[in-house]
Design a protein around this motif. Sequence first.
Motif, PDB file in Angstrom:
ATOM      1  N   LEU A  92      -0.111   1.994  -5.545  1.00  0.00           N
ATOM      2  CA  LEU A  92       0.825   0.871  -5.575  1.00  0.00           C
ATOM      3  C   LEU A  92       1.563   0.780  -4.240  1.00  0.00           C
ATOM      4  O   LEU A  92       2.252   1.714  -3.837  1.00  0.00           O
ATOM      5  CB  LEU A  92       1.837   1.044  -6.708  1.00  0.00           C
ATOM      6  N   VAL A  93       1.411  -0.354  -3.576  1.00  0.00           N
ATOM      7  CA  VAL A  93       2.089  -0.590  -2.297  1.00  0.00           C
ATOM      8  C   VAL A  93       3.182  -1.630  -2.534  1.00  0.00           C
ATOM      9  O   VAL A  93       2.881  -2.790  -2.858  1.00  0.00           O
ATOM     10  CB  VAL A  93       1.102  -1.103  -1.231  1.00  0.00           C
ATOM     11  N   PRO A  94       4.449  -1.250  -2.415  1.00  0.00           N
ATOM     12  CA  PRO A  94       5.524  -2.222  -2.671  1.00  0.00           C
ATOM     13  C   PRO A  94       5.415  -3.442  -1.764  1.00  0.00           C
ATOM     14  O   PRO A  94       5.153  -3.313  -0.562  1.00  0.00           O
ATOM     15  CB  PRO A  94       6.803  -1.425  -2.366  1.00  0.00           C
ATOM     16  N   GLN A  95       5.590  -4.609  -2.339  1.00  0.00           N
ATOM     17  CA  GLN A  95       5.646  -5.827  -1.543  1.00  0.00           C
ATOM     18  C   GLN A  95       6.990  -5.880  -0.809  1.00  0.00           C
ATOM     19  O   GLN A  95       7.895  -5.100  -1.101  1.00  0.00           O
ATOM     20  CB  GLN A  95       5.441  -7.046  -2.448  1.00  0.00           C
ATOM     21  N   PRO A  96       7.142  -6.784   0.183  1.00  0.00           N
ATOM     22  CA  PRO A  96       8.400  -6.845   0.950  1.00  0.00           C
ATOM     23  C   PRO A  96       9.622  -7.001   0.051  1.00  0.00           C
ATOM     24  O   PRO A  96       9.530  -7.517  -1.069  1.00  0.00           O
ATOM     25  CB  PRO A  96       8.201  -8.081   1.834  1.00  0.00           C
TER      26      PRO A  96
END
Length: 248
Positions: free
Chosen positions: A108-112
Amino acid sequence: MQPFLLITDLDNTLVGLDTALDELNQKLDQHRQKYGTRLIYSTGRSPTLYRELEEEKGLLKPDVLILSVGTEIYYQGQDAIDTGWAERLSQGWNQAEVRAVGSHFADLVPQPETEQRPYKVSYFLSEAAAKEVIPRFDKALRDRGIDAQLIYSGGQDLDILPRHANKGNAMGFIREQLGIGSEHTIACGDSGNDLSMFQARDERGIIVGNARPELLEWHYLNPNPNRYLAKNHCAAGILEGLQHFGFL
């Protein structure tokens, strides 16, 4: 001709073909002025990203904005969100806890930060990892007592929302506020986060011809005469659908 309520997603639904958008905007603007038709945009975009698109594409001013995948409702001329809707979503929701659980999943890559909203936590997640990660993430949230739903769309976007927050429920809430019947309401979309606008609802629906596989698969498995799959893409598909249902 009668007034109707048009609720449409933006990216790859209303927006995507500039010439078709210009034609549809002209017809909708004329219909609004003559018959009082209402226009609502329902998008996964945050207020920041919506304003960027509005300026870039010269969008018509909507009567109501549904932003952040159905979690924020704004009425024309107002900067504050609809508090009645926000109160419904706040029960059982804890954004900090959701983010804490998400931090344990490497895929999971956090969005801005602009896309992390009071009632929405958003990540980038590859299609290859989604089938394995989403069930585990969902279970981890439930184990922490967080009443949330996970919506995956576009082959990369994972949104975690309060259980009752989605575009379909927001559409129903606004329709009740405006006093417009389901037979005069039409929803348009192209991807998985639009599914709730078509699922077990009485409103008319238009799925544009360039729809994502996750929405097309559901459409074919759940036929409904109130829902139309357009041949044309984006705004041209919306215009095709409006003509099919006799709204234009």
